[in-house]
Design a protein around this motif. Structure first.
Motif, PDB file in Angstrom:
ATOM      1  N   ALA A 167      42.575  -0.646   0.508  1.00 18.75           N
ATOM      2  CA  ALA A 167      43.021  -0.319   1.864  1.00 18.75           C
ATOM      3  C   ALA A 167      43.479   1.133   1.949  1.00 18.75           C
ATOM      4  CB  ALA A 167      44.151  -1.247   2.290  1.00 18.75           C
ATOM      5  N   ILE A 168      44.127   1.620   0.904  1.00 24.43           N
ATOM      6  CA  ILE A 168      44.582   3.016   0.889  1.00 24.43           C
ATOM      7  C   ILE A 168      43.389   3.962   0.938  1.00 24.43           C
ATOM      8  CG2 ILE A 168      45.684   4.785  -0.542  1.00 24.43           C
ATOM      9  CD1 ILE A 168      47.659   2.650  -1.466  1.00 24.43           C
ATOM     10  N   VAL A 169      42.352   3.640   0.154  1.00 25.42           N
ATOM     11  CA  VAL A 169      41.138   4.475   0.155  1.00 25.42           C
ATOM     12  C   VAL A 169      40.474   4.442   1.529  1.00 25.42           C
ATOM     13  CG1 VAL A 169      38.828   4.718  -0.796  1.00 25.42           C
ATOM     14  CG2 VAL A 169      40.748   4.210  -2.311  1.00 25.42           C
ATOM     15  N   ALA A 170      40.364   3.248   2.101  1.00 22.44           N
ATOM     16  CA  ALA A 170      39.711   3.103   3.404  1.00 22.44           C
ATOM     17  C   ALA A 170      40.466   3.823   4.512  1.00 22.44           C
ATOM     18  CB  ALA A 170      39.568   1.626   3.754  1.00 22.44           C
ATOM     19  N   ASN A 171      41.789   3.929   4.364  1.00 17.69           N
ATOM     20  CA  ASN A 171      42.607   4.569   5.390  1.00 17.69           C
ATOM     21  C   ASN A 171      42.894   6.036   5.094  1.00 17.69           C
ATOM     22  OD1 ASN A 171      43.023   2.314   7.188  1.00 17.69           O
ATOM     23  ND2 ASN A 171      44.287   1.424   5.586  1.00 17.69           N
ATOM     24  N   GLY A 172      42.117   6.626   4.211  1.00 14.80           N
ATOM     25  CA  GLY A 172      42.255   8.051   3.962  1.00 14.80           C
ATOM     26  C   GLY A 172      43.282   8.423   2.913  1.00 14.80           C
ATOM     27  N   GLY A 173      43.841   7.449   2.220  1.00  8.40           N
ATOM     28  CA  GLY A 173      44.793   7.750   1.158  1.00  8.40           C
ATOM     29  C   GLY A 173      46.226   7.896   1.605  1.00  8.40           C
ATOM     30  N   GLY A 174      46.496   7.740   2.893  1.00  7.52           N
ATOM     31  CA  GLY A 174      47.852   7.950   3.371  1.00  7.52           C
ATOM     32  C   GLY A 174      48.674   6.688   3.529  1.00  7.52           C
ATOM     33  N   CYS A 175      48.032   5.557   3.801  1.00  4.43           N
ATOM     34  CA  CYS A 175      48.781   4.335   4.079  1.00  4.43           C
ATOM     35  C   CYS A 175      47.860   3.127   3.965  1.00  4.43           C
ATOM     36  CB  CYS A 175      49.366   4.406   5.495  1.00  4.43           C
ATOM     37  SG  CYS A 175      50.367   2.993   5.957  1.00  4.43           S
ATOM     38  N   HIS A 176      48.375   2.028   3.411  1.00  2.00           N
ATOM     39  CA  HIS A 176      47.532   0.831   3.271  1.00  2.00           C
ATOM     40  C   HIS A 176      47.483   0.013   4.557  1.00  2.00           C
ATOM     41  CE1 HIS A 176      51.346  -1.295   2.856  1.00  2.00           C
ATOM     42  NE2 HIS A 176      51.661  -0.517   1.825  1.00  2.00           N
ATOM     43  N   GLN A 177      48.501   0.107   5.409  1.00  2.00           N
ATOM     44  CA  GLN A 177      48.547  -0.579   6.697  1.00  2.00           C
ATOM     45  C   GLN A 177      48.531  -2.097   6.564  1.00  2.00           C
ATOM     46  OE1 GLN A 177      45.979   1.027   9.753  1.00  2.00           O
ATOM     47  NE2 GLN A 177      46.042   3.089   8.921  1.00  2.00           N
ATOM     48  N   LEU A 178      49.017  -2.607   5.446  1.00  3.64           N
ATOM     49  CA  LEU A 178      49.032  -4.054   5.206  1.00  3.64           C
ATOM     50  C   LEU A 178      50.406  -4.673   5.425  1.00  3.64           C
ATOM     51  CD1 LEU A 178      46.801  -4.192   1.985  1.00  3.64           C
ATOM     52  CD2 LEU A 178      46.122  -4.697   4.334  1.00  3.64           C
ATOM     53  N   GLY A 179      51.339  -3.898   5.938  1.00  9.40           N
ATOM     54  CA  GLY A 179      52.674  -4.431   6.183  1.00  9.40           C
ATOM     55  C   GLY A 179      53.645  -4.048   5.078  1.00  9.40           C
ATOM     56  N   TRP A 180      54.849  -4.614   5.177  1.00 11.46           N
ATOM     57  CA  TRP A 180      55.896  -4.309   4.196  1.00 11.46           C
ATOM     58  C   TRP A 180      55.620  -5.026   2.882  1.00 11.46           C
ATOM     59  CZ3 TRP A 180      58.542  -0.524   6.266  1.00 11.46           C
ATOM     60  CH2 TRP A 180      58.748  -0.499   7.647  1.00 11.46           C
ATOM     61  N   LEU A 181      55.612  -4.305   1.794  1.00 13.78           N
ATOM     62  CA  LEU A 181      55.422  -4.888   0.467  1.00 13.78           C
ATOM     63  C   LEU A 181      56.734  -4.815  -0.304  1.00 13.78           C
ATOM     64  CD1 LEU A 181      51.986  -3.261  -0.500  1.00 13.78           C
ATOM     65  CD2 LEU A 181      52.412  -5.391   0.738  1.00 13.78           C
ATOM     66  N   ARG A 182      57.124  -5.943  -0.878  1.00 12.54           N
ATOM     67  CA  ARG A 182      58.378  -6.069  -1.600  1.00 12.54           C
ATOM     68  C   ARG A 182      59.548  -5.981  -0.610  1.00 12.54           C
ATOM     69  NH1 ARG A 182      58.698  -2.396  -6.719  1.00 12.54           N
ATOM     70  NH2 ARG A 182      56.909  -3.723  -7.197  1.00 12.54           N
ATOM     71  N   ASN A 183      60.714  -6.477  -1.005  1.00 16.34           N
ATOM     72  CA  ASN A 183      61.876  -6.375  -0.127  1.00 16.34           C
ATOM     73  C   ASN A 183      63.093  -5.926  -0.915  1.00 16.34           C
ATOM     74  OD1 ASN A 183      62.533  -8.725  -1.536  1.00 16.34           O
ATOM     75  ND2 ASN A 183      61.810 -10.055   0.115  1.00 16.34           N
ATOM     76  N   GLY A 184      64.177  -5.761  -0.206  1.00 13.39           N
ATOM     77  CA  GLY A 184      65.393  -5.227  -0.805  1.00 13.39           C
ATOM     78  C   GLY A 184      65.845  -3.982  -0.062  1.00 13.39           C
ATOM     79  N   PRO A 185      67.050  -3.522  -0.346  1.00 10.79           N
ATOM     80  CA  PRO A 185      67.585  -2.354   0.370  1.00 10.79           C
ATOM     81  C   PRO A 185      66.784  -1.081   0.082  1.00 10.79           C
ATOM     82  CG  PRO A 185      69.009  -2.937  -1.474  1.00 10.79           C
ATOM     83  CD  PRO A 185      68.014  -4.039  -1.338  1.00 10.79           C
TER      84      PRO A 185
END
Length: 261
Positions: free
Chosen positions: A148-166
């Motif tokens: 997804a990062i490659v497809a979006n130009g290397g700037g963002c995966h656009q798949l939502g929040w990954l992992r949680n915590g402060p």
């Protein structure tokens, strides 16, 4: 104006909506003025028409109504800019809607290159909140993220929040060579995403069809489709002409051969 048979202009309705929206109880009425101007008076709302309405719902914290305003903007082919996106971000953050916050952050990323101080404070407020700490997937497909990062130009995966915590929130400076003053990592260059790539390709095709015979260019497109494994196509004639100045109109065959190798 109506009694005199003079329908109001978009500017008049927008001015009235701005006055009405400034009243703590006037947000709904202001939206009604903007939302009905096309049907009642044949006037198309503009970005400035929606801005005071979004600002009003931002003050009241009514997220669902702010989303309704954005939906109406989309139906009117009006795109929000930073002030409007900041308003939508803030009401989403206050509502604790992590999905909407993520959506508007992506839209903000595409709309502006550098945010204002006010927008930065909205973003910081979200990342310092408990809702932000709770948002995120516990598991994800690492390969899917990379693709997804490659497809979006290397700037963002656009798949939502990954992992949680402060989140750790701090302001840092970035050096001229791209090194982050906070983590010491070098920021990656961001390419255009697939949507932008396709738009660019369509524009190039349109120009080529205007200048070349349609049959020749169509054959070239078919050839490209059959040779997808090639990562680059080199125009030998233009390379040979680069920085050449032959009065007879010739070009450097040697330079062309060397570049093609």
């Amino acid at each position: 104006m109506l009694e005199a048979g003079s329908p109001p202009s978009e500017a008049t309705i927008t001015s009235l909506a701005r006055v009405v929206a400034s009243d703590p109880e006037g947000a709904d009425e202001a939206f009604e003025l903007v939302a009905t101007m096309r049907d009642k008076y044949g006037q198309a709302p503009r970005l400035r028409s929606y801005s005071p309405v979004l600002a009003a719902f931002r003050r009241t914290g009514e997220a669902s109504k702010a989303y309704a305003v954005e939906d109406h903007m989309a139906a009117s082919a009006v795109s929000p800019e930073e002030p409007e996106l900041a308003a939508l971000l803030e009401v989403s953050a206050k509502a604790g809607d992590a999905g909407k916050v993520y959506e508007y952050m992506l839209k903000l990323r595409r709309a502006v290159g550098c945010v204002s101080e006010e927008t930065a404070e909205v973003l910081e407020g979200w990342f310092r909140s408990e809702k932000a700490a709770m948002a995120g997937k516990a598991e994800w497909d690492a390969q899917q993220v990379k693709d997804a990062i490659v497809a979006n130009g290397g700037g963002c995966h656009q798949l939502g929040w990954l992992r949680n915590g402060p989140w750790m929130v701090q302001r840092v400076t970035v050096a001229a060579d791209g090194e982050c003053g906070g983590c010491g990592c070098r920021l990656a260059s961001v390419d255009i995403d697939m949507e932008e790539t396709n738009t660019f390709a369509d524009s190039v095709s349109g120009l080529a069809l205007e200048r070349e015979t349609k049959a020749n260019f169509s054959q070239f497109q078919e050839w490209l489709e059959a040779h997808k494994e090639y990562e680059a196509i080199v125009d030998g004639a233009n390379i040979a002409l680069y920085q050449q100045n032959f009065s007879e109109g010739g070009f450097s065959l040697g330079q062309s051969s060397w570049m093609l190798l």
